[in-house]
Design an enzyme around this catalytic site. Structure first.
Site, PDB file in Angstrom:
ATOM      1  N   HIS A 217      51.441 -15.111 -10.426  1.00 18.73           N
ATOM      2  CA  HIS A 217      52.045 -16.373  -9.952  1.00 18.73           C
ATOM      3  C   HIS A 217      51.177 -17.589 -10.222  1.00 18.73           C
ATOM      4  CE1 HIS A 217      55.242 -14.467  -7.460  1.00 18.73           C
ATOM      5  NE2 HIS A 217      54.363 -13.480  -7.416  1.00 18.73           N
TER       6      HIS A 217
ATOM      7  N   LYS B  12      56.086 -29.376  -0.763  1.00 16.98           N
ATOM      8  CA  LYS B  12      55.375 -28.236  -1.351  1.00 16.98           C
ATOM      9  C   LYS B  12      53.953 -28.267  -0.806  1.00 16.98           C
ATOM     10  CE  LYS B  12      56.468 -30.101  -5.391  1.00 16.98           C
ATOM     11  NZ  LYS B  12      57.110 -28.955  -6.018  1.00 16.98           N
ATOM     12  N   ARG B  13      53.194 -27.172  -0.995  1.00 21.71           N
ATOM     13  CA  ARG B  13      51.799 -27.201  -0.557  1.00 21.71           C
ATOM     14  C   ARG B  13      51.077 -28.387  -1.194  1.00 21.71           C
ATOM     15  NH1 ARG B  13      49.402 -23.026   2.411  1.00 21.71           N
ATOM     16  NH2 ARG B  13      47.575 -24.327   2.158  1.00 21.71           N
TER      17      ARG B  13
ATOM     18  N   LYS C  47      49.593 -30.325  -8.067  1.00 19.70           N
ATOM     19  CA  LYS C  47      50.984 -30.701  -7.785  1.00 19.70           C
ATOM     20  C   LYS C  47      51.155 -32.220  -7.756  1.00 19.70           C
ATOM     21  CE  LYS C  47      51.836 -26.470  -5.053  1.00 19.70           C
ATOM     22  NZ  LYS C  47      52.961 -25.784  -5.731  1.00 19.70           N
TER      23      LYS C  47
ATOM     24  N   THR D 140      59.944 -23.195  -6.903  1.00 21.62           N
ATOM     25  CA  THR D 140      61.230 -22.672  -6.443  1.00 21.62           C
ATOM     26  C   THR D 140      61.948 -23.734  -5.611  1.00 21.62           C
ATOM     27  OG1 THR D 140      59.980 -21.590  -4.680  1.00 21.62           O
ATOM     28  CG2 THR D 140      60.738 -20.196  -6.485  1.00 21.62           C
TER      29      THR D 140
ATOM     30  N   LYS E 126      66.072 -25.013  -5.318  1.00 15.56           N
ATOM     31  CA  LYS E 126      66.837 -25.242  -4.079  1.00 15.56           C
ATOM     32  C   LYS E 126      67.372 -26.669  -4.053  1.00 15.56           C
ATOM     33  CE  LYS E 126      63.557 -22.146  -1.915  1.00 15.56           C
ATOM     34  NZ  LYS E 126      62.256 -22.079  -1.215  1.00 15.56           N
TER      35      LYS E 126
HETATM   36  C1  26Q Z   1      43.708 -16.077  -3.046  1.00 17.52           C
HETATM   37  C2  26Q Z   1      42.420 -15.676  -2.717  1.00 17.52           C
HETATM   38  C3  26Q Z   1      41.916 -15.869  -1.447  1.00 17.52           C
HETATM   39  C4  26Q Z   1      42.707 -16.470  -0.490  1.00 17.52           C
HETATM   40  C5  26Q Z   1      43.989 -16.857  -0.801  1.00 17.52           C
HETATM   41  C6  26Q Z   1      44.491 -16.671  -2.078  1.00 17.52           C
HETATM   42  C7  26Q Z   1      45.858 -17.123  -2.417  1.00 17.52           C
HETATM   43  C8  26Q Z   1      46.847 -17.193  -1.442  1.00 17.52           C
HETATM   44  C9  26Q Z   1      48.125 -17.629  -1.747  1.00 17.52           C
HETATM   45  C10 26Q Z   1      46.188 -17.504  -3.699  1.00 17.52           C
HETATM   46  C11 26Q Z   1      47.469 -17.934  -4.004  1.00 17.52           C
HETATM   47  C12 26Q Z   1      48.460 -18.008  -3.034  1.00 17.52           C
HETATM   48  C13 26Q Z   1      49.813 -18.485  -3.281  1.00 17.52           C
HETATM   49  C14 26Q Z   1      50.290 -18.773  -4.468  1.00 17.52           C
HETATM   50  C15 26Q Z   1      51.646 -19.297  -4.660  1.00 17.52           C
HETATM   51  O1  26Q Z   1      52.359 -19.578  -3.719  1.00 17.52           O
HETATM   52  N1  26Q Z   1      52.053 -19.463  -5.923  1.00 17.52           N
HETATM   53  C16 26Q Z   1      53.359 -20.002  -6.242  1.00 17.52           C
HETATM   54  O2  26Q Z   1      54.246 -18.914  -6.448  1.00 17.52           O
HETATM   55  C17 26Q Z   1      55.576 -19.374  -6.603  1.00 17.52           C
HETATM   56  C18 26Q Z   1      56.472 -18.168  -6.693  1.00 17.52           C
HETATM   57  O3  26Q Z   1      56.311 -17.529  -7.913  1.00 17.52           O
HETATM   58  C19 26Q Z   1      55.704 -20.264  -7.828  1.00 17.52           C
HETATM   59  O4  26Q Z   1      57.009 -20.776  -7.871  1.00 17.52           O
HETATM   60  C20 26Q Z   1      54.701 -21.409  -7.756  1.00 17.52           C
HETATM   61  O5  26Q Z   1      54.720 -22.139  -8.966  1.00 17.52           O
HETATM   62  C21 26Q Z   1      53.315 -20.864  -7.488  1.00 17.52           C
HETATM   63  O6  26Q Z   1      52.399 -21.934  -7.296  1.00 17.52           O
END
Ligand code: 26Q
Length: 754
Positions: A314, A494-495, A500, A601, A605
């Site tokens: 992702h 979004k986050r 972003k 995503t 929506k």
């Molecule tokens: C990694 C290591 C340590 C702590 C936390 C993490 C961590 C946690 C959450 C790394 C990444 C995430 C989340 C990633 C995420 O939400 N990615 C998004 O995924 C969506 C679904 O595929 C995409 O639409 C987005 O583009 C993407 O940013």
């Protein structure tokens, strides 16, 4: 029994009252119980192969309306409640939202469970039951504060299963207690499950903030979801969480395999494990370990596990690719170390390229490499993303295993993101093209026949207007802000992350503020809405929130600008806020630096709800733009190839961009006397310096192009009929982004369940 009779029986049994005499809380709990009974009574879909969707996050949102819809009772419930002077929305105020996810990846997992159930596929989710979820965001003193979000109540959707597995950590073991959430499938008679593991004696909420005893693993393991940040102190705990999830999940898989009457030697025939990003990647060595315990040889165990596991990537942000020090694993799960070393040996035997090794020279484990060598599929989440993985980020792996790589463009469930959140638009669609789109969203294309139907277009505009008023009411009630529903609603939700580029949107606000100050008024008032949480340790993200809140305060206090421009940051943006914001959006901000947003995503929506995208050619925006055509989307900015080249050459110079005409004065506004009189000088100065001298995500590169594209969109908005046509085309073309389509592709290409 119909719903009315069931509800009456439930309220009489619980409260000795008929529904009409119940309070909202009683009525909600009774309706939840009825819904729960009907869901749990449904059988699981059958099939000799079963999917386990492993994810550290499942961002489910509230479940009452969603589950009623899946059970085919949404309309009946709505009418029943209306007859009592109540509403589903009113009752849902009583429901707490479980925030078991950060953002896109977690919400995608929730949409996927909904679609897996709706397609009647034999598959369950496997995750963790975080007690305080992601933090609750408070906005005070123009800053984000974090608080625990205790969402669990005595009565919730969680079903205790009575099942427990013992997870062996280094030096101690911990029971993993299994809870289930039932996932009724729409248009089927079956239901899937979300399996959530928990510790037996969870720690109570911390008295202040979200700091807790990180050393007290047995009690705090499932306290919080780790945000995607750089908080090193929590990293070891995150490894413990991951191992807890995968060890308990792997044991669940093997016990179900046995219950189904299959031997562990046949794992890959009867089980498929989809690994949602690398957070659950340790499931690979853990399953191998458990198969070795059950008497398989190393060769056989590796073969079975590799044949069962598939990995979804992702992200292409290098810093988000997990690489854990082997020493962490030595502490948390020492029994995995020899297996990881063996897998590393095998990987090195397949390829001498050190870039594909599992253990690197610095003693770190590359989780994605583990998945790629020892899984049978690697997929990206949008066409562009998958191409970048193949030809740039994961190139050496693509050369090694071209057959493993495939694309699965993300999707969203139209049940929650259109039927439940936008009933007026749903009814309008059905009135024009019939109900087929509810089971086959591709049928939305039928709406294209109404492009010249001015009455239909007028109605579309009225629905949007009503949704904007509904959002205004919610913001008034929850946040005390009064907005103008006739203004253009420009929304970025979004986050918070530099890639972003919420900061670029803030530069636009500064641009517009200065235009208005200079007497150049827009054609109509503009409302810029943001919803975003920043990871608690991500300082730059917090500074950007501070900038947005400072602009909000500055403008609110300025009688000259306020009638023309408003900025609002919604507090604690979550799934429920998204359900209010998305139907009310005119202009959808999707402005990431090209190549950095894997898919997005929210973009899908918003499109399905008749918002027009203003975006870069990044992630799934590329596919959106292709589908709707140039008339119905606003694209701008550097291309992904240009950006990739700039990174490869190291040739981006933020200071040069800063000195381009039309940029410098906007950036310098961060440290202007006006803004400094409102905001925190230290935070604003840090952000200002960073934009000038670093600007890692090249916001300044695209700023002018962005402003021009946005001005064009704002001016086009004034031709209301032409704009309504753009809305219509977006809705009509959005069917491709149904997660039912995505899941059907996963099944066709990877899972082979049906
Ligand atoms: C990694 C290591 C340590 C702590 C936390 C993490 C961590 C946690 C959450 C790394 C990444 C995430 C989340 C990633 C995420 O939400 N990615 C998004 O995924 C969506 C679904 O595929 C995409 O639409 C987005 O583009 C993407 O940013």
């Amino acid at each position: 029994m119909n719903l009315s009779q069931r509800l009456r029986a439930k309220t009489m049994e619980r409260y000795q009252l008929p529904p009409e005499e119940c309070g909202d809380a009683q009525l909600f709990h009774a309706l939840m119980a009825v819904t729960q009974d009907l869901s749990t009574a449904r059988p699981a879909p059958d099939g000799a192969r079963k999917l386990y969707y492993f994810s550290a996050e499942f961002l489910m949102g509230k479940l009452l309306s969603n589950n009623l819809l899946a059970l085919g009772l949404f309309e009946e419930a709505r009418d029943l409640l209306a007859g009592m002077g109540r509403s589903l929305a009113g009752l849902e105020e009583q429901e707490r939202e479980p925030s078991l996810g950060n953002g896109g990846l977690g919400r995608l997992a929730a949409c996927f469970l909904d679609s897996i159930a709706a397609l009647g596929l034999n598959g369950d989710g496997v995750g963790l039951n975080y007690h305080y979820g992601l933090f609750r965001q408070k906005l005070a003193d123009l800053k984000q504060q974090e608080e625990p979000d205790p969402w669990m109540e005595a009565e919730s959707w969680l079903i205790p299963t009575g099942k427990t597995f013992s997870v062996p950590f280094g030096g101690f073991s911990l029971p993993a207690v299994l809870y289930d959430i039932a996932i009724p499938g729409a248009h089927t008679g079956t239901a899937g499950r979300l399996h959530l593991f928990d510790v037996p004696e969870p720690a109570p909420a911390p008295a202040h903030g979200i700091d807790f005893e990180k050393g007290d693993i047995p009690h705090s393991l499932t306290s919080f979801l780790y945000p995607d940040d750089s908080d090193r102190a929590g990293q070891l705990l995150r490894v413990y969480q991951q191992y807890f999830l995968v060890s308990a999940g792997a044991q669940l898989i093997l016990s179900e395999l046995e219950e189904r009457g299959y031997s562990p030697e046949t794992l890959s025939e009867h089980v498929v494990v989809q690994i949602n990003d690398t957070h659950p990647s340790m499931v690979i060595p853990e399953l191998i370990r458990l198969l070795l315990e059950r008497g398989l040889s190393m060769d056989a165990a590796v073969e079975q596990v590799s044949g069962a596991c598939a990995y979804t990537n992702h992200t292409i942000l290098a810093e988000a690719l997990e690489k854990w020090p082997l020493e962490f694993i030595e502490t948390a799960a020492p029994q995995l170390v020899p297996i990881l070393q063996e897998l590393d040996r095998r990987a090195r035997a397949r390829s001498a390229d050190p870039r594909t090794a599992i253990l690197d020279g610095e003693g770190r484990v590359h989780m994605a490499h583990l998945d790629i060598h020892f899984g049978r599929s690697v997929n990206g989440v949008a066409a562009l993303h998958t191409e970048i993985l193949k030809h740039t980020e994961l190139k050496p792996f693509y050369e090694l295993y071209p057959e493993k790589f495939n694309n699965k463009t993300n999707g969203v469930t139209f049940r929650r993101w259109l039927e439940v959140c936008n009933p007026a638009l749903s009814e309008w669609i059905t009135a024009h093209i019939g109900p087929e789109w509810k089971t086959a969203p591709g049928a939305l294309e039928g709406l294209l026949a109404f492009q010249e139907d001015t009455a239909a277009l007028e109605e579309l505009l009225s629905i949007k207007a009503a949704n904007k008023e509904r959002l205004c009411r919610a913001l008034r009630e929850r946040q005390g802000v009064e907005l103008d529903p006739a203004s253009l609603f420009d929304i970025q939700i979004k986050r918070l992350h530099e890639y972003k580029r919420q900061q670029m949107n803030a530069l636009y606000v500064i641009y517009k503020y200065l235009e208005i100050k200079g007497g150049r008024l827009p054609a109509r008032p503009i409302t810029v809405l943001f919803g975003a949480k920043a990871a608690p340790a991500y300082q730059m993200a917090k500074h950007i929130i501070h900038l947005i809140l400072s602009l909000q305060a500055l403008i609110d206090a300025d009688p000259q600008v306020r009638p023309w421009l408003r900025v609002v940051m919604v507090e604690n943006y979550n799934v429920s806020w998204a359900e209010q914001l998305i139907p009310a959006c005119d202009l959808s901000e999707q402005i990431s630096l090209a190549s950095k947003e894997a898919s997005g995503t929210g973009n899908m929506k918003l499109m399905a709800n008749g918002a027009v995208t203003l975006g870069t050619l990044d992630g799934a925006n590329v596919e959106i733009a292709q589908l709707v055509g140039p008339e119905a989307v606003y694209t701008f900015g550097a291309s992904s190839q240009e950006v990739i080249r700039l990174y490869q050459e190291g040739s981006y110079r933020s200071l040069e961009q800063y000195h381009r005409p039309g940029v410098e004065y906007l950036v310098d506004f961060l440290v202007s006397p006006e803004l400094l009189s409102v905001g925190d000088p230290a935070a604003l100065a840090t952000l200002w310096r960073d934009m000038k001298h670093k600007d890692y995500f090249m916001a300044l590169l695209d700023t002018q192009d962005y402003i021009a594209a946005k001005e064009r969109a704002l001016s086009d908005f004034e031709d209301r009929t032409a704009w309504a046509r753009k809305m219509l085309v977006n809705i009509a073309k959005s069917g491709y982004f149904s997660s039912d389509r995505t899941i059907a592709e996963y099944d066709r290409d990877i899972w082979h369940l049906s």
